[in-house]
Design a protein around this motif. Structure first.
Motif, PDB file in Angstrom:
ATOM      1  N   SER A   1      -0.239  -9.060   4.543  1.00  0.00           N
ATOM      2  CA  SER A   1       0.738  -7.969   4.498  1.00  0.00           C
ATOM      3  C   SER A   1       0.024  -6.660   4.157  1.00  0.00           C
ATOM      4  O   SER A   1      -1.024  -6.666   3.499  1.00  0.00           O
ATOM      5  CB  SER A   1       1.807  -8.248   3.436  1.00  0.00           C
ATOM      6  N   TYR A   2       0.657  -5.540   4.606  1.00  0.00           N
ATOM      7  CA  TYR A   2       0.129  -4.197   4.342  1.00  0.00           C
ATOM      8  C   TYR A   2       1.279  -3.358   3.813  1.00  0.00           C
ATOM      9  O   TYR A   2       2.349  -3.273   4.417  1.00  0.00           O
ATOM     10  CB  TYR A   2      -0.444  -3.587   5.623  1.00  0.00           C
ATOM     11  N   LEU A   3       1.086  -2.706   2.624  1.00  0.00           N
ATOM     12  CA  LEU A   3       2.135  -1.906   2.014  1.00  0.00           C
ATOM     13  C   LEU A   3       1.531  -0.597   1.507  1.00  0.00           C
ATOM     14  O   LEU A   3       0.448  -0.604   0.904  1.00  0.00           O
ATOM     15  CB  LEU A   3       2.769  -2.634   0.811  1.00  0.00           C
ATOM     16  N   ASP A   4       2.240   0.519   1.741  1.00  0.00           N
ATOM     17  CA  ASP A   4       1.777   1.794   1.199  1.00  0.00           C
ATOM     18  C   ASP A   4       2.917   2.593   0.568  1.00  0.00           C
ATOM     19  O   ASP A   4       2.774   3.770   0.259  1.00  0.00           O
ATOM     20  CB  ASP A   4       1.062   2.629   2.258  1.00  0.00           C
ATOM     21  N   GLY A   5       4.069   2.006   0.384  1.00  0.00           N
ATOM     22  CA  GLY A   5       5.219   2.704  -0.210  1.00  0.00           C
ATOM     23  C   GLY A   5       6.165   3.248   0.827  1.00  0.00           C
ATOM     24  O   GLY A   5       7.338   3.495   0.540  1.00  0.00           O
ATOM     25  N   ARG A   6       5.651   3.517   2.047  1.00  0.00           N
ATOM     26  CA  ARG A   6       6.523   4.007   3.126  1.00  0.00           C
ATOM     27  C   ARG A   6       6.516   3.086   4.332  1.00  0.00           C
ATOM     28  O   ARG A   6       7.421   3.131   5.164  1.00  0.00           O
ATOM     29  CB  ARG A   6       6.042   5.410   3.565  1.00  0.00           C
ATOM     30  N   TYR A   7       5.497   2.255   4.432  1.00  0.00           N
ATOM     31  CA  TYR A   7       5.339   1.432   5.623  1.00  0.00           C
ATOM     32  C   TYR A   7       4.907   0.035   5.182  1.00  0.00           C
ATOM     33  O   TYR A   7       4.076  -0.123   4.274  1.00  0.00           O
ATOM     34  CB  TYR A   7       4.304   2.045   6.555  1.00  0.00           C
ATOM     35  N   THR A   8       5.476  -0.966   5.831  1.00  0.00           N
ATOM     36  CA  THR A   8       5.135  -2.362   5.532  1.00  0.00           C
ATOM     37  C   THR A   8       4.950  -3.099   6.838  1.00  0.00           C
ATOM     38  O   THR A   8       5.725  -2.920   7.785  1.00  0.00           O
ATOM     39  CB  THR A   8       6.256  -3.050   4.722  1.00  0.00           C
ATOM     40  N   LYS A   9       3.920  -3.943   6.905  1.00  0.00           N
ATOM     41  CA  LYS A   9       3.760  -4.801   8.068  1.00  0.00           C
ATOM     42  C   LYS A   9       3.309  -6.190   7.594  1.00  0.00           C
ATOM     43  O   LYS A   9       2.865  -6.373   6.466  1.00  0.00           O
ATOM     44  CB  LYS A   9       2.751  -4.215   9.046  1.00  0.00           C
TER      45      LYS A   9
ATOM     46  N   THR B   1       7.097  -0.589  -4.161  1.00  0.00           N
ATOM     47  CA  THR B   1       6.938   0.487  -3.168  1.00  0.00           C
ATOM     48  C   THR B   1       6.834   1.851  -3.834  1.00  0.00           C
ATOM     49  O   THR B   1       6.032   2.706  -3.443  1.00  0.00           O
ATOM     50  CB  THR B   1       8.129   0.473  -2.191  1.00  0.00           C
ATOM     51  N   ARG B   2       7.606   2.100  -4.886  1.00  0.00           N
ATOM     52  CA  ARG B   2       7.558   3.389  -5.572  1.00  0.00           C
ATOM     53  C   ARG B   2       6.232   3.569  -6.311  1.00  0.00           C
ATOM     54  O   ARG B   2       5.648   4.669  -6.322  1.00  0.00           O
ATOM     55  CB  ARG B   2       8.713   3.487  -6.551  1.00  0.00           C
ATOM     56  N   LEU B   3       5.765   2.491  -6.923  1.00  0.00           N
ATOM     57  CA  LEU B   3       4.483   2.575  -7.630  1.00  0.00           C
ATOM     58  C   LEU B   3       3.335   2.887  -6.672  1.00  0.00           C
ATOM     59  O   LEU B   3       2.441   3.688  -6.974  1.00  0.00           O
ATOM     60  CB  LEU B   3       4.210   1.260  -8.370  1.00  0.00           C
ATOM     61  N   LEU B   4       3.339   2.239  -5.503  1.00  0.00           N
ATOM     62  CA  LEU B   4       2.289   2.499  -4.518  1.00  0.00           C
ATOM     63  C   LEU B   4       2.357   3.937  -4.014  1.00  0.00           C
ATOM     64  O   LEU B   4       1.340   4.635  -3.888  1.00  0.00           O
ATOM     65  CB  LEU B   4       2.410   1.519  -3.349  1.00  0.00           C
ATOM     66  N   LEU B   5       3.553   4.399  -3.752  1.00  0.00           N
ATOM     67  CA  LEU B   5       3.731   5.744  -3.214  1.00  0.00           C
ATOM     68  C   LEU B   5       3.346   6.806  -4.255  1.00  0.00           C
ATOM     69  O   LEU B   5       2.629   7.767  -3.947  1.00  0.00           O
ATOM     70  CB  LEU B   5       5.185   5.936  -2.772  1.00  0.00           C
ATOM     71  N   ASN B   6       3.821   6.601  -5.476  1.00  0.00           N
ATOM     72  CA  ASN B   6       3.561   7.602  -6.520  1.00  0.00           C
ATOM     73  C   ASN B   6       2.083   7.671  -6.902  1.00  0.00           C
ATOM     74  O   ASN B   6       1.576   8.731  -7.291  1.00  0.00           O
ATOM     75  CB  ASN B   6       4.388   7.299  -7.763  1.00  0.00           C
TER      76      ASN B   6
END
Length: 731
Positions: A188-196, A229-234
């Motif tokens: 999986s790939y997560l950056d707070g705005r996009y997930t795959k 998601t918020r932690l990754l984005l922030n």
């Protein structure tokens, strides 16, 4: 023959016992299979094609993602947590105010200064100032626990790979590089705005799983932490996560869980099939027991057991209650499997199976009991409702006094209740006086009724003993029992008239026999005399001599018949004189056999007498001689030729016993032996043999007037007559 034997075995006790054992074994296997299928610690293996599609995997996978983000971006280290840097102060204040039920507040935060919180209510402010620091310290302690658990969990899952990449500096926090993770089958790939890749739940629960995928524990995740998601984005990070591809043979936690799932998926259909097959066997066995319940063969009578006498509505209620309680207990134990230690799991499974077997035994007892009662057609009658309806119906069957008494009792109780209520509500003593008078009157009439019942019972007892003159005076009887007393009086009159008619008829019959016999004697004597004269004449004619011989035989037989009739009539009416003396029964029988010696030799019978000692009886010699004559004659008439006739002379403590046994030439297995002592009744229904059917009747009467009795029994075609006469005692 073989078919009949096979059918009988279906109803044998051994077959039924074997069926019960088979049912219980099938119940155990069925229950164990069902427990395996619904075991809440595992995925069922029936709803998913792959372990990576299961809820177990998703929950654990997302928890590990959260653990990576929290430990690396939020908690960072124990020192950071202790310093309070991992806390979201605004959220913590909000949670404190919410949990404590505080009112409105405002948060002020100046640059480089501590956060200031101002509450509108001074009391809320004082409460916050006093308690908040403790609340904050507890939150820090909780973070330390979570940090420690998350670190250990990440260390334990050696086949879980992660890589946190800072989007600005490109620095990495990882146990595997991002490229390698991207090439894994599950990633999986997560950056707070996009997930795959695999979707990751932002779960609020913290799960703990064993190496083979068993859910060991879970608890609610503290809500003062931000979402993944918020932690990754922030923080400006992207996250790469994945699972080692070598799950089929690896020894990591996910590998073990994968292997355990595959094993469960392979065994689940077998468990379903096992439950279905043995469930059918169990049901078939119960149906068999229902069919054969209460019977020992196909056409035998149904036998009820002790349990069948329990009222069916009570039994049904107990059965439903047992089933409901067992269901609740089983559900609780199945749910408990998810939370107890490994050492208790087998015990819980065993208890569930044992409970199911006990319920099966209860079911067998219930349905077989209903089956037996259904075959007896007593299912409804053996209920409290049925008994109550029969009780109500019985009140209306008797039209004498039962309904009247029931109505009076109900009215008496109702009036007492009304008077008591009036006495309670009234301040006067008059209602109490009325109650006393009313109850006294009730006692008086009840006592009178009981006295009337006693008088009726005395009259009935006297009637049963033959005294029909003990009458019941209706004027002395309670009104409620007058109809009953009248019925008893009518019964006495009817019995008295019936007995009178019977005595009169018996007397007339005796007189008729005596008179007719006396009237026949005179002409018969003349006939015998003239026949005797003819025998002395020289007829010189062979035919004529034969005719005379026949006349002589028939007239003597007719004379004997008339004498028997007279004697039978006198004996039955008790008009014979009895002169008792000391008599040697053995000598009397020996003399009787001597008198019949010629007839015995001509009959081709062998008489065997067994008399070990002399037996002295107190009897009339003439009557005893006639008894012996009748029984020996009876044997000569009806014993099968070329057989033995056994005569036994014995004694008991009070009686001398004369027994004669012979094999009857006429089948007597269908003959009513009691009727043989009646007059004119013979064992030979066709009446082709000699005799008038008076011998045994005379023997019985002569035995009874001497204080003895005649007993007649048969074993197959063996006829046995026994005469018992009182022994002679020295006075």
């Amino acid at each position: 023959m073989a078919t009949k034997l096979k059918k009988s075995k279906l109803y044998s006790g051994k077959t039924k016992a074997a069926a019960v054992i088979a049912i219980l074994l099938s119940a155990f296997i069925t229950c164990y299979s069902l427990v395996y299928i619904v075991d809440m610690r595992y995925e069922s293996g029936l709803n998913y094609n792959s372990y990576f599609d299961t809820d177990t995997f998703y929950a654990q996978y997302s928890q590990l993602v959260r653990s990576v983000v929290n430990t690396k971006l939020v908690f960072k280290s124990e020192e950071n947590i202790k310093a309070g840097n991992a806390l979201n102060e605004d959220k913590l204040i909000y949670n404190f105010a919410l949990d404590s039920g505080l009112g409105e507040y405002a948060v002020y935060k100046a640059t480089g200064e501590e956060t200031q919180v101002k509450f509108a209510n001074p009391e809320d402010q004082a409460y916050f100032d006093e308690r908040y620091n403790d609340y904050r310290e507890q939150a820090i302690q909780d973070q330390l626990y979570e940090y420690d658990d998350a670190v250990k969990e990440l260390e334990r899952y050696t086949d879980f790979y992660y890589c946190l990449v800072n989007t600005r500096t490109k620095s990495e926090i990882s146990n595997c590089d991002a490229r390698t993770i991207s090439e894994l089958s599950v990633n999986s790939y997560l950056d707070g705005r996009y997930t795959k890749g695999k979707a990751v739940y932002d779960t609020e629960y913290y799960y703990t799983y064993s190496d083979d995928g068993k859910l060991m524990n879970y608890f609610y995740y503290d809500n003062y932490l931000d979402s993944v998601t918020r932690l990754l984005l922030n923080n400006g990070y992207t996250l790469y996560v994945g699972i080692d591809d070598n799950v089929e043979e690896g020894d990591g936690v996910f590998a073990k869980q994968y292997q355990a799932f595959e094993s469960r998926r392979a065994n689940a259909p077998r468990a379903v099939m096992s439950a279905a097959v043995f469930g059918i066997i169990m049901i078939s066995g119960i149906i068999y027991l229902v069919i054969v319940a209460g019977k020992t063969s196909k056409n035998s009578q149904v036998t009820l057991l002790a349990i069948d006498y329990v009222f069916n509505d009570i039994g049904t209620a107990l059965f439903i209650a047992a089933a409901f309680l067992s269901y609740i207990a089983a559900v609780r134990m199945v749910e408990a499997i998810s939370y107890v230690g490994t050492e208790w799991i087998s015990i819980l499974k065993g208890l569930i199976c044992l409970l199911f077997m006990v319920d099966t035994v209860i079911l067998i007892n219930y349905v077989t009991s209903i089956s037996r009662q259904a075959k007896k057609k007593v299912v409804f009658s053996n209920t409290l409702i049925g008994k109550f309806l029969r009780l109500i119906a019985s009140f209306f069957k008797e039209k004498t006094f039962r309904i009247w008494i029931i109505i009076c009792l109900i009215m008496f109780a109702f009036i007492n209740c009304v008077l008591s209520a009036v006495a309670v509500m009234s301040n006067s003593v008059i209602p109490e006086i009325i109650i006393v008078i009313f109850d006294a009157a009730g006692v008086f009439f009840t006592a009178r009724a009981m006295q009337s019942i006693t008088k009726i019972m005395v009259a009935v007892k006297e009637t049963s003993e033959g005294n029909f003159d003990k009458k019941v005076n209706p004027d002395d009887i309670s009104p409620s029992l007058k109809n009953f007393a009248t019925d008893v009086s009518n019964m006495q009159n009817g019995l008295k008239q019936a007995v009178g008619r019977a005595v009169k008829g018996e007397k007339m019959k005796t007189e008729l026999i005596t008179n007719v016999s006396h009237d026949l004697k005179t002409p018969l004597t003349s006939i015998i005399t003239y026949v005797d004269l003819l025998k002395r004449e020289e007829l010189n004619n062979e035919k004529a001599e034969n005719y005379v011989a026949i006349l002589d035989e028939k007239t003597n037989r007719l004379k004997q018949l008339i004498e028997d009739l007279v004697e039978a009539s006198k004996a039955s009416s008790g008009n014979l004189a009895v002169s008792k003396n000391k008599i040697n029964l053995k000598e009397l029988i020996e003399q009787s056999l001597g008198e019949f010696e010629e007839r015995i030799e001509a009959s081709e019978l062998e008489f065997k007498m067994n008399a070990p000692e002399d037996v002295y009886i107190y009897a009339d010699g003439k009557h005893m001689w006639r008894i012996a004559e009748n029984l020996i004659t009876n044997a000569l008439k009806y014993a099968m030729p070329k057989t033995r006739v056994f005569i036994d002379i014995t004694k008991s403590e009070t009686e001398g016993i004369f027994t004669i046994k012979n094999v009857s030439v006429i089948p007597i297995d269908n003959v009513d032996l009691k009727s043989l002592t009646e007059r004119f009744v013979r064992g030979d229904a066709s009446r082709t043999t000699e005799g008038a059917g008076l011998g045994l009747s005379i023997t019985q009467s002569l035995s009874e007037i001497q204080g003895g009795r005649l007993e007649i029994t048969a074993d197959g075609d063996v006829f046995k007559a026994t005469v018992r006469i009182p022994l002679y005692t020295e006075s």
